[in-house]
Design a protein around this motif. Sequence first.
Motif, PDB file in Angstrom:
ATOM      1  N   ASP A  75       0.916  -1.274  -0.209  1.00  0.00           N
ATOM      2  CA  ASP A  75       0.137  -0.081   0.018  1.00  0.00           C
ATOM      3  C   ASP A  75       0.840   1.225  -0.099  1.00  0.00           C
ATOM      4  O   ASP A  75       0.596   2.165  -0.485  1.00  0.00           O
ATOM      5  N   ARG A  76       1.794   1.358   0.878  1.00  0.00           N
ATOM      6  CA  ARG A  76       2.801   2.757   0.949  1.00  0.00           C
ATOM      7  C   ARG A  76       3.600   2.717  -0.357  1.00  0.00           C
ATOM      8  O   ARG A  76       3.731   3.737  -0.906  1.00  0.00           O
ATOM      9  N   ILE A  77       3.994   1.481  -1.173  1.00  0.00           N
ATOM     10  CA  ILE A  77       4.522   1.762  -2.513  1.00  0.00           C
ATOM     11  C   ILE A  77       3.696   2.485  -3.402  1.00  0.00           C
ATOM     12  O   ILE A  77       3.925   3.369  -4.456  1.00  0.00           O
ATOM     13  N   GLU A  78       2.397   1.921  -3.489  1.00  0.00           N
ATOM     14  CA  GLU A  78       1.285   2.300  -4.349  1.00  0.00           C
ATOM     15  C   GLU A  78       0.839   3.737  -4.155  1.00  0.00           C
ATOM     16  O   GLU A  78       0.823   4.351  -5.025  1.00  0.00           O
ATOM     17  N   ARG A  79       0.895   4.352  -3.042  1.00  0.00           N
ATOM     18  CA  ARG A  79       0.577   5.458  -2.331  1.00  0.00           C
ATOM     19  C   ARG A  79       1.888   6.568  -3.054  1.00  0.00           C
ATOM     20  O   ARG A  79       1.630   7.584  -3.444  1.00  0.00           O
ATOM     21  N   PHE A  80       3.178   6.028  -2.753  1.00  0.00           N
ATOM     22  CA  PHE A  80       4.343   6.738  -3.326  1.00  0.00           C
ATOM     23  C   PHE A  80       4.049   6.976  -4.867  1.00  0.00           C
ATOM     24  O   PHE A  80       4.295   8.057  -5.478  1.00  0.00           O
ATOM     25  N   LEU A  81       3.802   5.693  -5.474  1.00  0.00           N
ATOM     26  CA  LEU A  81       3.833   5.607  -7.056  1.00  0.00           C
ATOM     27  C   LEU A  81       2.783   6.642  -7.396  1.00  0.00           C
ATOM     28  O   LEU A  81       2.661   7.289  -8.627  1.00  0.00           O
ATOM     29  N   SER A  82       1.528   6.599  -6.654  1.00  0.00           N
ATOM     30  CA  SER A  82       0.270   7.439  -7.205  1.00  0.00           C
ATOM     31  C   SER A  82       0.656   8.954  -7.300  1.00  0.00           C
ATOM     32  O   SER A  82      -0.069   9.769  -7.934  1.00  0.00           O
ATOM     33  N   ILE A  83       1.796   9.544  -6.506  1.00  0.00           N
ATOM     34  CA  ILE A  83       2.142  10.953  -6.694  1.00  0.00           C
ATOM     35  C   ILE A  83       2.534  11.185  -8.063  1.00  0.00           C
ATOM     36  O   ILE A  83       2.136  12.136  -8.638  1.00  0.00           O
ATOM     37  N   TRP A  84       3.430  10.447  -8.629  1.00  0.00           N
ATOM     38  CA  TRP A  84       3.836  10.482  -9.913  1.00  0.00           C
ATOM     39  C   TRP A  84       2.870  10.264 -11.123  1.00  0.00           C
ATOM     40  O   TRP A  84       2.808  10.865 -11.896  1.00  0.00           O
ATOM     41  N   GLU A  85       1.850   9.224 -10.541  1.00  0.00           N
ATOM     42  CA  GLU A  85       0.775   9.123 -11.604  1.00  0.00           C
ATOM     43  C   GLU A  85      -0.033  10.454 -11.494  1.00  0.00           C
ATOM     44  O   GLU A  85      -0.450  10.904 -12.685  1.00  0.00           O
ATOM     45  N   GLU A  86      -0.531  10.765 -10.451  1.00  0.00           N
ATOM     46  CA  GLU A  86      -1.360  11.880 -10.508  1.00  0.00           C
ATOM     47  C   GLU A  86      -0.704  13.387 -11.076  1.00  0.00           C
ATOM     48  O   GLU A  86      -1.508  14.157 -11.677  1.00  0.00           O
ATOM     49  N   GLU A  87       0.789  13.452 -10.937  1.00  0.00           N
ATOM     50  CA  GLU A  87       1.372  14.398 -11.918  1.00  0.00           C
ATOM     51  C   GLU A  87       1.415  14.195 -13.347  1.00  0.00           C
ATOM     52  O   GLU A  87       1.899  14.994 -14.020  1.00  0.00           O
ATOM     53  N   GLY A  88       0.932  12.961 -13.591  1.00  0.00           N
ATOM     54  CA  GLY A  88       0.891  12.897 -15.426  1.00  0.00           C
ATOM     55  C   GLY A  88       1.802  12.165 -15.640  1.00  0.00           C
ATOM     56  O   GLY A  88       2.071  12.134 -16.896  1.00  0.00           O
ATOM     57  N   CYS A  89       2.946  11.471 -15.119  1.00  0.00           N
ATOM     58  CA  CYS A  89       3.995  10.812 -15.496  1.00  0.00           C
ATOM     59  C   CYS A  89       3.359   9.440 -16.183  1.00  0.00           C
ATOM     60  O   CYS A  89       2.408   9.045 -15.991  1.00  0.00           O
ATOM     61  N   ARG A  90       4.348   9.029 -17.281  1.00  0.00           N
ATOM     62  CA  ARG A  90       4.097   7.821 -18.115  1.00  0.00           C
ATOM     63  C   ARG A  90       4.684   6.807 -17.108  1.00  0.00           C
ATOM     64  O   ARG A  90       6.116   6.848 -17.017  1.00  0.00           O
ATOM     65  N   MET A  91       4.237   6.054 -16.311  1.00  0.00           N
ATOM     66  CA  MET A  91       4.637   4.918 -15.503  1.00  0.00           C
ATOM     67  C   MET A  91       5.261   3.885 -16.191  1.00  0.00           C
ATOM     68  O   MET A  91       4.268   3.278 -17.184  1.00  0.00           O
ATOM     69  N   VAL A  92       6.638   3.457 -16.033  1.00  0.00           N
ATOM     70  CA  VAL A  92       6.958   2.557 -16.946  1.00  0.00           C
ATOM     71  C   VAL A  92       7.580   1.567 -15.970  1.00  0.00           C
ATOM     72  O   VAL A  92       8.807   1.464 -15.405  1.00  0.00           O
ATOM     73  N   PRO A  93       7.016   0.315 -15.418  1.00  0.00           N
ATOM     74  CA  PRO A  93       7.648  -0.664 -14.646  1.00  0.00           C
ATOM     75  C   PRO A  93       8.650  -1.569 -15.507  1.00  0.00           C
ATOM     76  O   PRO A  93       8.287  -2.087 -16.736  1.00  0.00           O
ATOM     77  N   MET A  94       9.846  -1.776 -14.982  1.00  0.00           N
ATOM     78  CA  MET A  94      10.869  -2.269 -15.704  1.00  0.00           C
ATOM     79  C   MET A  94      12.051  -2.741 -14.774  1.00  0.00           C
ATOM     80  O   MET A  94      12.179  -2.123 -13.835  1.00  0.00           O
ATOM     81  N   SER A  95      12.437  -3.722 -15.213  1.00  0.00           N
ATOM     82  CA  SER A  95      13.807  -4.157 -14.337  1.00  0.00           C
ATOM     83  C   SER A  95      14.928  -3.594 -14.410  1.00  0.00           C
ATOM     84  O   SER A  95      15.120  -2.670 -15.324  1.00  0.00           O
TER      85      SER A  95
END
Length: 404
Positions: free
Chosen positions: A280-300
């Motif tokens: 939950d904590r990770i998703e909340r932190f990632l959500s900040i970047w999402e809400e700012e409009g970033c293109r989220m790229v999960p990658m190793s």
Amino acid sequence: MVGRVVSRFLLLVAFLLSTTQAAFLAFAEQHQTAPSSHACATKYTLSSLLMSSSDENTKAGKLEELKQRERELSRLLAAVRREKLNEIRSRPLSIGIIGFGRFGQFIARTFASYGNVVVTSRSDYTEIANAMGVKYIPLSDPKAFLEQDLDVIVVAVSILSFEATVNSLAGPLREYLDENDKKQGPLVVDVLSVKEHARQIMLDVLPPECDILCTHPMFGPDSGKDSWRDLNFVYEKTRIDNFILDPSVVGPQGDERFVDTQGHVHSVHEDSEAHVEGMDRIERFLSIWEEEGCRMVPMSCRDHDAYAANSQFITHLMGRILGQQGLSETPIDTRGFESVLKLVDSTTADSFDLFYGLYKFNQNSMDTIVKLRSAMDNVVDHLQDMDRQRQEEKQSSKQAKLEN
């Protein structure tokens, strides 16, 4: 609108023609005469018109239905985003940032809109921090920094300083967890341009109670000064609840399962409070970047470094090489040359330490240099071969003229 008007007009015409046809057929039957070929043609035309009108109505109706569904989905998406934003702000994260230089200030300004921000750095940035509405604590007092009960710690230092910074954080963090009998430490996040280096250091040094998230915002204070919208944000969920995740195993998008390095499959809803809270904590932190409009790229981290060597590093490499040429504006610059000068300016504006870090701590960078040298040699060889070929052709032509 126009389609509906046309459809109604065709229906009206069809009705009038069908009425005329019915009257004609009744008259023919009354006078015991067969319908003329004109009447048959009229009947065929009426059928065609009616079918065409029906098709137009069907198409227009289908399009209107799709548009209505699109509007409904847009409203639903907007409602979900509002609910998501309310959820983020109803439980704001407490975010600590180590390194309050240009990039640290850049992200702190945005983070302050979503949670409580505490920053620490070697230099005294008290005034800048106060102006942003964030709290400054000297780097020399790590205990005071950790006692802010941080949910997340972002290490925003240079590539060359990263290892020493994480090592200096690990001891006080271990003491803080033991003294306060905490079973779960803060989520630690890096923002380096090289990922495998950062990943391995954090796994080797940080207490196992700390979850780890490796990230690379593919932008900075210059490219992201107006907005983060549509800018790439690369991330790898590296460790959650003391499980090191296997980045080579990627499930379908939306799949909430993951595999640890022992090959065990886990779910975000496992019967583990620490696991659920960590996810939950990770998703909340990632959500900040999402809400700012970033293109989220999960990658190793491994894949990131392979791509970065042939994109980010080679860009800096070419900029530095061209910068050594001493290129400058001329009265006859082409658009292409103007782009070259912009490349030189943008890459040489960054510190040489950054360039060195991209080379030193990405194992793929040397391979990029070798390939660039080979490509340079091949191009020069091709030029020289063509030059020799033209000289030989000229000599042969001259010899042929002498013989004639």
